[in-house]
Design a protein around this motif. Structure first.
Motif, PDB file in Angstrom:
ATOM      1  N   TYR A 146      -4.980 -24.614 -59.976  1.00  6.63           N
ATOM      2  CA  TYR A 146      -3.584 -24.451 -60.394  1.00  6.63           C
ATOM      3  C   TYR A 146      -2.960 -23.326 -59.577  1.00  6.63           C
ATOM      4  O   TYR A 146      -3.567 -22.274 -59.395  1.00  6.63           O
ATOM      5  CB  TYR A 146      -3.479 -24.120 -61.892  1.00  6.63           C
ATOM      6  CG  TYR A 146      -2.052 -24.256 -62.385  1.00  6.63           C
ATOM      7  CD1 TYR A 146      -1.619 -25.438 -62.964  1.00  6.63           C
ATOM      8  CD2 TYR A 146      -1.132 -23.228 -62.212  1.00  6.63           C
ATOM      9  CE1 TYR A 146      -0.304 -25.594 -63.370  1.00  6.63           C
ATOM     10  CE2 TYR A 146       0.183 -23.372 -62.609  1.00  6.63           C
ATOM     11  CZ  TYR A 146       0.594 -24.557 -63.189  1.00  6.63           C
ATOM     12  OH  TYR A 146       1.896 -24.712 -63.568  1.00  6.63           O
ATOM     13  N   GLY A 154       1.250 -29.000 -64.405  1.00  2.03           N
ATOM     14  CA  GLY A 154       2.351 -28.756 -63.481  1.00  2.03           C
ATOM     15  C   GLY A 154       3.649 -29.373 -63.976  1.00  2.03           C
ATOM     16  O   GLY A 154       4.725 -28.765 -63.878  1.00  2.03           O
ATOM     17  N   ALA A 155       3.546 -30.582 -64.543  1.00  6.28           N
ATOM     18  CA  ALA A 155       4.738 -31.253 -65.068  1.00  6.28           C
ATOM     19  C   ALA A 155       5.301 -30.497 -66.273  1.00  6.28           C
ATOM     20  O   ALA A 155       6.525 -30.354 -66.413  1.00  6.28           O
ATOM     21  CB  ALA A 155       4.393 -32.689 -65.456  1.00  6.28           C
ATOM     22  N   THR A 160       2.028 -27.107 -57.545  1.00  2.25           N
ATOM     23  CA  THR A 160       0.689 -27.483 -58.011  1.00  2.25           C
ATOM     24  C   THR A 160       0.483 -28.990 -57.905  1.00  2.25           C
ATOM     25  O   THR A 160      -0.565 -29.464 -57.436  1.00  2.25           O
ATOM     26  CB  THR A 160       0.491 -27.025 -59.471  1.00  2.25           C
ATOM     27  OG1 THR A 160       0.522 -25.593 -59.523  1.00  2.25           O
ATOM     28  CG2 THR A 160      -0.829 -27.521 -60.029  1.00  2.25           C
ATOM     29  N   ILE A 161       1.483 -29.748 -58.333  1.00  2.00           N
ATOM     30  CA  ILE A 161       1.386 -31.212 -58.264  1.00  2.00           C
ATOM     31  C   ILE A 161       1.255 -31.673 -56.819  1.00  2.00           C
ATOM     32  O   ILE A 161       0.419 -32.528 -56.487  1.00  2.00           O
ATOM     33  CB  ILE A 161       2.618 -31.856 -58.934  1.00  2.00           C
ATOM     34  CG1 ILE A 161       2.611 -31.563 -60.437  1.00  2.00           C
ATOM     35  CG2 ILE A 161       2.641 -33.362 -58.688  1.00  2.00           C
ATOM     36  CD1 ILE A 161       3.878 -31.998 -61.156  1.00  2.00           C
ATOM     37  N   VAL A 185      -1.949 -33.754 -55.365  1.00  2.00           N
ATOM     38  CA  VAL A 185      -1.742 -35.079 -54.773  1.00  2.00           C
ATOM     39  C   VAL A 185      -2.113 -35.055 -53.291  1.00  2.00           C
ATOM     40  O   VAL A 185      -2.702 -36.009 -52.768  1.00  2.00           O
ATOM     41  CB  VAL A 185      -0.283 -35.534 -54.972  1.00  2.00           C
ATOM     42  CG1 VAL A 185      -0.010 -36.825 -54.210  1.00  2.00           C
ATOM     43  CG2 VAL A 185       0.016 -35.735 -56.459  1.00  2.00           C
ATOM     44  N   ILE A 199      -2.237 -31.873 -63.062  1.00  2.00           N
ATOM     45  CA  ILE A 199      -0.927 -32.451 -62.738  1.00  2.00           C
ATOM     46  C   ILE A 199      -0.038 -32.431 -63.977  1.00  2.00           C
ATOM     47  O   ILE A 199       1.160 -32.115 -63.905  1.00  2.00           O
ATOM     48  CB  ILE A 199      -1.094 -33.882 -62.196  1.00  2.00           C
ATOM     49  CG1 ILE A 199      -1.719 -33.842 -60.797  1.00  2.00           C
ATOM     50  CG2 ILE A 199       0.251 -34.609 -62.154  1.00  2.00           C
ATOM     51  CD1 ILE A 199      -2.016 -35.207 -60.210  1.00  2.00           C
ATOM     52  N   THR A 200      -0.622 -32.751 -65.125  1.00  4.13           N
ATOM     53  CA  THR A 200       0.125 -32.689 -66.382  1.00  4.13           C
ATOM     54  C   THR A 200       0.615 -31.270 -66.645  1.00  4.13           C
ATOM     55  O   THR A 200       1.760 -31.058 -67.066  1.00  4.13           O
ATOM     56  CB  THR A 200      -0.759 -33.158 -67.550  1.00  4.13           C
ATOM     57  OG1 THR A 200      -1.222 -34.489 -67.287  1.00  4.13           O
ATOM     58  CG2 THR A 200       0.009 -33.139 -68.862  1.00  4.13           C
TER      59      THR A 200
END
Length: 463
Positions: free
Chosen positions: A76, A342-343, A58-59, A63, A339-340
């Motif tokens: 997502y 995904g993290a 996802t990240i 990006v 992104i968060t």
């Protein structure tokens, strides 16, 4: 009399404050968690690996979009149910038990094939005119109907989770229903009555899950057995593709062909999110994003995500409709938030107690949320067709939509595993033809008839 409320929302390139990003990201994780974990359990993949790799994928996709066109495509990426039959025919898993890593390595070659197919399709789309070219093959009546089919077709899964059937209680259980309905009602009330109340208005699903969880505890639905038994840091069991197997060609065709299911699905998701992002931009007096014109790039990012899954041992998938629903409900389309998320998903794969905590969320609570989220996927399909002014007074358009809905929804709900019992191409589809993919292809073929053989009369839409 309705009171006016302050407009709250985040567009794809907006970055909320750090604390808000964490909460909004965790809400995304709760939304994607049931489907992602269930796919892993059904196909025999280690859950921690799938959470880590899909979060990373996802990240990378987010990006990649930002670097390619200067703005995020807020989607997502998670596992897809479309691959279950093709994969389990090879892995032969026991539910909840990771399959033989050697078999997983063979299947991963098929996932790489789906990634390559998606990238090639994306390149063709970009070279042939983008959305205009895609609309000839995947017009709004097809993508909108496919979206409706996906959302409504998942209805049985939501009700199985809500009723207790998914937990093995075939006659249902009032305690499960109670927890599910309280969760659903809480999410509905929070999303409706917190509008305009600041940041908290963007957390209705998380708040609904918390209320449902608290109700489920005295009902005895929260299972603590086995929770918090893993070590603080756990390393996911990564596996790598085996291109030297005798089954390589089999999985390339047998698994790779399932891209026919995810390509229309991914296209529908992009069109849906583009519609709602532009609507929010209009309300905020800001420039429209026009994400739908990046369908070629979206397909390439989808393929890149599958390449990552195939390389590191996760299940193949696509972007998630339920997370789209969450964004529509909360008006939060922030790329940094995704992104968060995904993290956080990656951390779940490495931090044992955190994954254990999330895994204690009762299936009944997930079911209550899913009734809402899956239904919104279907409603977004209707909104897409309305926005694109699909002429539902035209018998040709009606026929295309009707066939997609009946074949897709009827097949997904009416037959085991969502596979149509069509005794053809059994080498590729040993368990039957996947209903939603078959419905999408049927709609595409019907539309191509109209492209090559123009009907004598085209009725104008009635306004």
């Amino acid at each position: 009399m309705a009171t006016s409320s302050k407009l709250i929302g985040y567009l794809p390139d907006d970055r909320p404050p750090f604390g808000q990003m964490l909460l909004l990201g965790f809400q995304h994780v709760i939304t994607m968690f049931p489907a992602t974990v269930l796919c892993a359990l059904l196909m025999g993949f280690p859950v921690s690996t799938v959470l880590t790799v899909t979060g990373f994928g996802t990240i990378v996709a987010l990006v990649g979009a930002k670097l390619s066109m200067g703005k995020f495509i807020p989607l997502y990426y998670g596992s897809s149910f479309s691959y279950i039959a093709a994969v389990t025919a090879i892995t032969q898993p026991t539910f909840g038990v990771p399959a033989d890593p050697a078999l997983l390595s063979i299947v991963q070659v098929g996932f790489i094939a789906t990634g390559v197919i998606n990238i090639i399709v994306g390149l063709i789309i970009r070279a042939s005119g983008g959305k205009k070219a895609v609309d000839m093959i995947l017009p709004p009546v097809v993508t909108g109907s496919v979206a409706c089919t996906i959302g409504i077709g998942l209805g049985a899964s939501a009700l199985n989770m809500a009723s207790g059937v998914a937990g093995g209680i075939l006659t249902g259980d009032l305690k499960w229903w109670a927890a599910a309905l309280v969760t659903l009602l809480a999410a509905f009330l929070f999303s409706t009555y917190l509008q305009g109340k600041g940041f908290i208005s963007m957390l209705p699903i998380l708040l609904g899950a918390i209320v449902g969880y608290l109700v489920a505890i005295p009902l005895g639905l929260v299972n603590w057995s086995g929770a918090f038994t893993r070590s603080l840091i756990t390393v996911p069991a990564f596996t790598f593709p085996n291109f030297a197997s005798d089954m390589t060609l089999t999985v390339i065709f047998g698994v790779g062909i399932m891209a026919i299911a995810t390509i229309p699905e991914s296209t529908a998701h992009l069109y849906q999110i583009s519609l709602y992002v532009d609507h929010l931009a209009d309300e905020m007096g800001r420039e429209r994003y026009g994400l739908s014109k990046y369908i070629g790039l979206n397909m390439m990012l989808d393929g890149l995500n599958d390449l990552i899954n195939g390389l590191f041992g996760s299940t193949a998938g696509t972007n998630y409709g339920e997370n789209n629903s969450l964004m529509v409900i909360t008006r939060n389309y922030s790329g940094p938030v995704l992104i968060t998320a995904g993290a956080i998903s990656m951390l779940l794969g490495f931090i044992g107690p955190l994954a254990d905590l999330v895994s204690t969320i009762p299936t009944a609570v997930s079911g209550g949320l899913s009734i809402y989220l899956f239904g919104v996927i279907g409603m977004q399909g209707i909104a897409l067709m309305m926005s694109e002014k699909v002429n539902l007074f035209d018998p040709a358009q009606l026929a295309i939509g009707a066939v997609i809905l009946i074949v897709g929804i009827g097949g997904n709900i009416g037959f085991a595993g969502g596979f149509l019992p069509i005794p053809a191409l059994q080498g590729l589809f040993p368990n039957g033809w996947p209903a939603i993919a078959t419905a999408a292809v049927a709609g595409i073929l019907m539309n191509l008839i109209l492209v090559f053989f123009k009907p004598p009369v085209v009725r104008e839409a009635v306004h």
